[in-house]
Enzyme design. Structure first.
Site, PDB file in Angstrom:
ATOM      1  N   ARG A  76       0.867  -1.303  -0.110  1.00  0.00           N
ATOM      2  CA  ARG A  76      -0.002   0.058  -0.032  1.00  0.00           C
ATOM      3  C   ARG A  76       0.948   1.267  -0.129  1.00  0.00           C
ATOM      4  NH1 ARG A  76      -2.352   0.433   4.836  1.00  0.00           N
ATOM      5  NH2 ARG A  76      -3.230  -1.565   4.755  1.00  0.00           N
ATOM      6  N   TYR A 130     -13.791  22.544 -11.617  1.00  0.00           N
ATOM      7  CA  TYR A 130     -14.340  21.364 -12.056  1.00  0.00           C
ATOM      8  C   TYR A 130     -15.457  20.674 -11.573  1.00  0.00           C
ATOM      9  CZ  TYR A 130     -13.306  16.278 -13.816  1.00  0.00           C
ATOM     10  OH  TYR A 130     -13.417  15.248 -13.964  1.00  0.00           O
ATOM     11  N   ASP A 202      -5.468  23.248  -8.593  1.00  0.00           N
ATOM     12  CA  ASP A 202      -5.421  22.576  -9.516  1.00  0.00           C
ATOM     13  C   ASP A 202      -4.837  22.839 -10.880  1.00  0.00           C
ATOM     14  OD1 ASP A 202      -6.449  20.658 -11.476  1.00  0.00           O
ATOM     15  OD2 ASP A 202      -8.412  20.153 -10.608  1.00  0.00           O
ATOM     16  N   LYS A 227      -4.779  13.147 -17.687  1.00  0.00           N
ATOM     17  CA  LYS A 227      -4.655  14.055 -18.755  1.00  0.00           C
ATOM     18  C   LYS A 227      -3.238  14.300 -19.264  1.00  0.00           C
ATOM     19  CE  LYS A 227      -8.926  14.673 -17.290  1.00  0.00           C
ATOM     20  NZ  LYS A 227      -9.204  15.770 -16.709  1.00  0.00           N
TER      21      LYS A 227
END
Ligand SMILES: *Cc1c(COP(=O)(O)O)cnc(C)c1O
Length: 410
Positions: A76, A130, A202, A227
Site C-alpha cells: 500500500r 471542475y 488544480d 490528462k
C-alpha cells in the site's frame, strides 16, 4: 545515462544525471525518478508488483520504523515504480517536499482538501472549478461540517475581503474548467498567506511545465495525471505535490484513507511523462492555430482560450504562463442545444467523450454551473481538446461542423 549501478561513484552520478534541478525542464523530464537502485540499469523503472514485502528477520522488520517513505514496507505504501513517478513530479516543482499518487484526479483533489480541512472550517473555492470538485464540496465536505464559499475567478487581491474567522484554505484552478478564466494566483496567494491560509491549485491544464505552482507560493498542487502526464487516454491517475509544511499532513491523510495506485498505472504515468514536453509543445501550437481560426468564423462569438484576448485573465496568462495546452472552448452565435449537437456530431476527427489530455482531439458541449456570479455567456459553448493531429485537418473538420450547425439552424 551511462549509469553503472554497482559502482558507488557511478551511482552518485546516475542519481544526479537527470535529477539535477539546475538542468532545464525537458532534460529533467527525461531523467527524473530514474534512480539506479530502482532501475538496476534498465532505462525505465520496471513494474515492481507487491503486496507483501518479506523481511530478512525480525530485526529487519523492526528496523523499518515509522518512516516508510521510499522504503519497501507493504504494497500500500508503494514500490520503486510508484516512488519513481512521484519523485519525478516532485522534481518538476522546486521547493516541494514530496508527491503522492492517487487512483484518479478527483481522488487527488479530495485528499488534498481533506489533508487541510477540519469540521467548522470554511473553504474558499473558485467558481469556475471542475464539476466533481464542486460536487465533493456540496456533499462530502458539507456532511463533515465544512462550508464552501465560492469566489469569482477574476477576484485577485479582492479575495482578502472574503477571508473570515473560520476560513482555512483557498482553492484555485487556473484556467478554470469550461470557461478558462485565468486567475491572479500571485495576488490570491499573497492575500491568503497574510492570513495564514493554505493555498491549493488544480494545475491540470498547465502542468508544472507551463505554470510552476510551488514557485508561485502554492502549498498543495494537484494534477489529474490522467490528462497530460499519462497523455494516451488509457490510465486514471492523480497526484498531489506538497510544500514542506503540508507534506506530513498529506501523507497521514492519504495513508489513513488507504489511497494507493497500481505499479502498472504508475509505470504508464512515468512513460507518458518522458514525452510530456514535446506533446505539450504540439498541443500549444495546434490549439492556438485552431483557436485563432475559430475566432475568425461568423458562427463564433468568442474563443475562450487563455492565449487569446477574449479570455478573462488573458493578461495574467501572458504574465505568468509559459505556454497553453490544447484545451479551450468557443461560444456559438445563437443556436440551441440541438443545433450545437449537430455541430459536434458532424465532426469526424474530434471524438465525443469525457476527459482530455490524450493524443487525440475531443469535443463536448460545455454548460458552466456557477454559484458566486452568473456566467455571462451570450451563447452555448463547445469545449475542444486539440490533439496531436495536423492542425489544418482539424480546422477542415471544424469547418464541416460549423456548416452542419448553419444547416441545422436553417
Ligand atoms: C479531469 C480533471 C480532474 C479529474 O481527473 P480524473 O482523473 O478524471 O479524476 C480534475 N481537475 C481537472 C481540472 C480536470 O480536468
Amino acid at each position: 545515462m551511462g549509469c553503472r549501478p554497482r559502482d558507488a561513484e557511478g551511482d552518485r552520478r546516475c542519481m544526479t544525471d537527470g535529477n539535477d534541478a539546475k538542468r532545464r525542464l525537458p532534460t529533467q523530464l527525461v531523467g527524473a525518478g530514474r534512480r539506479s537502485e530502482w532501475t538496476q540499469g534498465i532505462v525505465n523503472v520496471p513494474v515492481w508488483r507487491a503486496s507483501t514485502i518479506l523481511y530478512e528477520d525480525m530485526a529487519a522488520m523492526g528496523a523499518v520504523g515509522d518512516d516508510t517513505h521510499h522504503r519497501l514496507y507493504y504494497g500500500r505504501r508503494g514500490t520503486p515504480t510508484q516512488w519513481s513517478l512521484a519523485d519525478a513530479l516532485t522534481q518538476l516543482e522546486p521547493g516541494a517536499a514530496g508527491t503522492l499518487l492517487y487512483p484518479s484526479g478527483v481522488a487527488a483533489v479530495t485528499m488534498a482538501l481533506l489533508s487541510v480541512l477540519a469540521p467548522g472550517d470554511e473553504l474558499l473555492m473558485v467558481d469556475s472549478t471542475y464539476g466533481p470538485t464542486r460536487a465533493f464540496c456540496a456533499r462530502q465536505l458539507k456532511t463533515f461540517g465544512i462550508t464552501t464559499r465560492y469566489y469569482d475567478p477574476t477576484i485577485g487581491a479582492g479575495i482578502a475581503e472574503l477571508i473570515g474567522e473560520r476560513t482555512r484554505a483557498v482553492f484555485m484552478e487556473s484556467p478554470g474548467s469550461l470557461t478558462f478564466e485565468v486567475q491572479d494566483v500571485p495576488a490570491i496567494v499573497a492575500a491568503a498567506k497574510a492570513r495564514g491560509l493554505v493555498t491549493l491549485l488544480d494545475n491540470t491544464w498547465a502542468t508544472p511545465l507551463f505554470f510552476p505552482a510551488m514557485a508561485h507560493g502554492i502549498d498543495l498542487t494537484i494534477l489529474a495525471c490522467t490528462k497530460y502526464v499519462v497523455g494516451h487516454s488509457d490510465v486514471m491517475l492523480g497526484s498531489v505535490t506538497a510544500a514542506p509544511d503540508r507534506w506530513e499532513n498529506l501523507r497521514a491523510t492519504t495513508y489513513g484513507f488507504g489511497q494507493c495506485v497500481s505499479p502498472d498505472d504508475a509505470y504508464l504515468g512515468a512513460r507518458g511523462l518522458r514525452t510530456m514536453d514535446v506533446r505539450l509543445a504540439r498541443h500549444h501550437d495546434n490549439g492556438l492555430k485552431v483557436a485563432r481560426w475559430l475566432a475568425e468564423q461568423p458562427e463564433v462569438t468568442r474563443v475562450l482560450h487563455p492565449a487569446l484576448p477574449d479570455c478573462l485573465g488573458h493578461e495574467l496568462w501572458v504574465r505568468d504562463f509559459k505556454g497553453a495546452s490544447g484545451l479551450f472552448a468557443f461560444e456559438l452565435d445563437g443556436g440551441d442545444e440541438t443545433e450545437r449537437a449537430a455541430l459536434i456530431d458532424a465532426l469526424e476527427l474530434f471524438g465525443i467523450g469525457y476527459s482530455w489530455g490524450g493524443f487525440e482531439s475531443l469535443a463536448v458541449p460545455a454548460d458552466p454551473v456557477r454559484t458566486a456570479a452568473k456566467w455571462e455567456g451570450a451563447g452555448l459553448l463547445v469545449r475542444l481538446h486539440v490533439g496531436l493531429e495536423d492542425a489544418d485537418d482539424l480546422i477542415a473538420d471544424l469547418a464541416g461542423g460549423l456548416a452542419a450547425f448553419r444547416t441545422a439552424r436553417g
